[in-house]
Design a protein around this motif. Structure first.
Motif, short mmCIF file in Angstrom:
data_model
loop_
_atom_site.label_atom_id
_atom_site.label_comp_id
_atom_site.label_asym_id
_atom_site.label_seq_id
_atom_site.Cartn_x
_atom_site.Cartn_y
_atom_site.Cartn_z
N GLY A 53 3.22 -33.96 -27.66
CA GLY A 53 2.10 -34.62 -26.94
C GLY A 53 1.01 -35.16 -27.58
O GLY A 53 0.24 -35.66 -27.12
N ARG A 57 -1.15 -37.77 -29.46
CA ARG A 57 -1.08 -39.27 -29.30
C ARG A 57 -1.80 -39.88 -30.37
O ARG A 57 -1.68 -41.02 -30.80
CB ARG A 57 -2.02 -39.63 -27.99
CG ARG A 57 -1.35 -38.98 -26.97
CD ARG A 57 -1.13 -39.90 -25.56
NE ARG A 57 -1.17 -41.15 -25.69
CZ ARG A 57 -1.87 -41.82 -24.80
NH1 ARG A 57 -2.62 -41.04 -23.82
NH2 ARG A 57 -1.91 -43.28 -24.92
N THR A 115 -6.83 -37.10 -18.64
CA THR A 115 -5.34 -37.15 -19.09
C THR A 115 -5.19 -36.73 -20.37
O THR A 115 -4.11 -36.75 -20.94
CB THR A 115 -5.45 -38.76 -19.51
OG1 THR A 115 -6.47 -39.41 -20.36
CG2 THR A 115 -5.95 -39.61 -18.02
N GLY A 116 -6.23 -36.21 -21.23
CA GLY A 116 -5.77 -35.34 -22.31
C GLY A 116 -6.80 -34.29 -22.97
O GLY A 116 -7.88 -34.02 -22.18
N ASP A 169 -1.89 -35.64 -25.26
CA ASP A 169 -1.56 -35.92 -23.95
C ASP A 169 -1.56 -34.53 -22.97
O ASP A 169 -1.15 -33.46 -23.19
CB ASP A 169 -0.29 -36.41 -23.96
CG ASP A 169 0.11 -37.02 -22.32
OD1 ASP A 169 0.62 -36.43 -21.62
OD2 ASP A 169 -0.56 -38.00 -22.18
N ARG A 170 -2.36 -34.84 -22.12
CA ARG A 170 -2.70 -33.41 -20.77
C ARG A 170 -1.14 -33.03 -20.33
O ARG A 170 -1.03 -31.94 -20.08
CB ARG A 170 -3.55 -33.75 -19.98
CG ARG A 170 -3.81 -32.50 -19.17
CD ARG A 170 -5.22 -32.65 -18.47
NE ARG A 170 -5.67 -31.57 -17.68
CZ ARG A 170 -6.74 -31.27 -17.43
NH1 ARG A 170 -7.82 -32.31 -17.52
NH2 ARG A 170 -7.14 -30.18 -16.66
N ASP A 171 -0.34 -33.89 -20.00
CA ASP A 171 0.90 -33.75 -19.36
C ASP A 171 1.94 -33.13 -20.38
O ASP A 171 2.79 -32.44 -20.07
CB ASP A 171 1.45 -34.86 -18.65
CG ASP A 171 0.39 -35.32 -17.34
OD1 ASP A 171 0.11 -34.50 -17.00
OD2 ASP A 171 0.35 -36.52 -17.26
N THR A 172 2.09 -33.73 -21.57
CA THR A 172 3.36 -33.37 -22.33
C THR A 172 2.89 -32.48 -23.46
O THR A 172 3.64 -31.92 -24.21
CB THR A 172 3.77 -34.53 -22.88
OG1 THR A 172 2.97 -35.56 -23.76
CG2 THR A 172 4.63 -35.32 -21.85
#
Length: 154
Positions: free
Chosen positions: A16, A18, A108-109, A131-134
């Motif tokens: 995740g 970035r 988002t992060g 990254d917040r999702d991954t």
């Protein structure tokens, strides 16, 4: 012990990740960067995150001075019930950065600032945009702490 480029490369290998940077929080300058930047400008991100780091390091609410910390602890000394001297760890508090790390959560992060202990003025931190999702916040925080301990500046 990794240098700046190897440290950034290892930070970017985290799930995740970035973007990453090593920043001097007294000047706000990036000593090295990798990946993306939240606003598209690594230098602006370095300056902005340095403001957060500086605030956390200078305000006693985030990093109490040894005197403030001792006053906040229960009274203890050689004759106290717990037998711990209130000043016994004051030397440990004076070593290294006053704050371990900062975590800022956005929609988002995650933005993680992990302070680096150096032999000189300890004014450097590792910055990771995750990254917040991954991403895995707990893993990233632990790995950044390990990187901060091993980082060689010079």
């Amino acid at each position: 012990m990794p240098g700046i480029d190897a440290c950034l490369q290892e930070a970017m290998s985290l799930p995740g990740a970035r973007g990453a940077a090593i920043v001097d929080w007294t000047s706000g300058l990036a000593l090295g960067t990798a990946g993306e930047s939240p606003g598209g400008d690594h230098e602006a991100t370095a300056a902005e995150t340095a403001e957060l780091a500086r605030a956390a390091a200078e305000y006693t609410a985030f990093a109490p001075t040894a005197t403030t910390a001792a006053a906040g602890r229960s009274l203890s000394g050689p004759g106290s019930a717990d037998g711990v001297d209130a000043d016994s760890d004051s030397d440990d508090q004076d070593k290294g950065p006053p704050v371990e790390d900062l975590i800022v959560t956005s929609r988002t992060g995650y933005h993680i600032l992990s302070f680096v202990e150096t032999t000189f003025d300890s004014s450097v931190f590792l910055y990771l945009w995750l990254d917040r999702d991954t991403g895995n916040l707990a893993l990233a925080r632990l790995r950044l702490g390990q990187l901060a301990e091993r980082l060689v500046l010079g």
